[in-house]
Write an enzyme that holds these catalytic residues in place. Structure first.
Site, PDB file in Angstrom:
ATOM      1  N   HIS A  77      -1.655   1.144   7.374  1.00 39.67           N
ATOM      2  CA  HIS A  77      -2.103   1.119   5.982  1.00 39.67           C
ATOM      3  C   HIS A  77      -1.906   2.512   5.387  1.00 39.67           C
ATOM      4  CE1 HIS A  77      -4.133  -0.413   2.535  1.00 39.67           C
ATOM      5  NE2 HIS A  77      -5.284   0.230   2.720  1.00 39.67           N
ATOM      6  N   ASN A 128      -8.933   3.568  -1.704  1.00 40.96           N
ATOM      7  CA  ASN A 128      -8.208   2.456  -1.112  1.00 40.96           C
ATOM      8  C   ASN A 128      -7.596   1.630  -2.239  1.00 40.96           C
ATOM      9  OD1 ASN A 128      -7.181   0.771   0.834  1.00 40.96           O
ATOM     10  ND2 ASN A 128      -9.146  -0.030   1.525  1.00 40.96           N
ATOM     11  N   CYS A 146       0.822  -1.214   0.000  1.00 43.48           N
ATOM     12  CA  CYS A 146       0.000   0.000   0.000  1.00 43.48           C
ATOM     13  C   CYS A 146       0.854   1.261   0.000  1.00 43.48           C
ATOM     14  CB  CYS A 146      -0.932  -0.008   1.202  1.00 43.48           C
ATOM     15  SG  CYS A 146      -0.073  -0.123   2.801  1.00 43.48           S
TER      16      CYS A 146
END
Length: 233
Positions: A179, A199, A42
């Protein structure tokens, strides 16, 4: 939109809602939702995304590149983190400034094409600056309005994984890890302010791959570790 220094914007100019997809419709990378799959990449994906967005925005749409997250993962090494086991977006932005990053995307997008005219070195794009942001909401908003989407690092709990829509705020579940995501704007619903976020868990998660998280309370540390930078055109 011409880039100006954030301090040139008065607080009164900040709208109730803002969506980078609408502000810069000439930049097709902004709305794209990626899928990191089982790799904890990520940090590289979000960083590559905002670099792509900001090159397009700063150039007025004349330069459009899909910056390679894989290049960041493979080449930044321990300076950025540990590949699929996590990394640091600010370090990745600093790598972009000092070493450059090449173009590329998912294998399904056929980004590796035979006869591509540039060498690896020739394909590199460099940043002019890399920086962390203030935790103040208005400063974050000004940065997005002026220069484009930013990266936010935050703490993920079990209830976030189960998110399917609405404005998220952490209420239950154990901590799962950190994240990184791309913040593209903000808004307000029934009096509750939120950040609008891409996301990297594909489009079948959340609100077609996006989520909204409560704004102004630093929920899950969301406003504490935001990162951005400017491209060298």
């Amino acid at each position: 939109m011409t880039s100006i220094h954030c301090s040139d914007l008065a607080d009164t100019t900040i709208p109730e809602s803002f969506d980078a997809r609408q502000a810069w419709p000439q930049c097709p990378e902004i709305p794209m939702i990626r899928d990191q799959s089982s790799c904890g990449s990520c940090w590289a994906m979000a960083t590559g995304e905002i670099i792509s967005d900001r090159i397009c925005i700063a150039s007025g749409g004349s330069q459009q590149f899909n910056i390679s997250s894989d290049d960041l993962m493979s080449c930044c090494g321990l300076q950025c983190g540990n590949g699929c086991n996590g990394g640091n977006p600010l370090s990745a932005m600093k790598w972009y400034v000092s070493h450059g990053v090449v173009t590329g995307s998912n294998y399904e997008d056929h980004s590796c094409v035979e006869g591509y005219p540039l060498t690896y070195a020739q394909d590199k794009h460099y940043g002019k600056s890399a920086y962390g942001l203030s935790r103040k909401v208005v400063d974050i908003q000004k940065e997005i309005m002026t220069n484009g989407p930013i990266v936010a690092g935050f703490n993920v709990y079990e209830d976030f994984e189960q998110y399917s829509g609405g404005i998220y705020a952490h209420h239950a579940g154990k901590y799962l890890g950190g994240h990184a995501v791309k913040v593209i704007g903000w808004g307000q619903e029934n009096g509750t302010p939120y950040w609008l976020v891409n996301n990297s868990w594909n489009t079948d998660w959340g609100e077609n791959g996006l989520f909204r998280i409560i704004r102004g309370t630093n929920d899950c540390g969301f406003e504490a570790s935001m990162v951005a930078g400017l491209p060298k055109l």
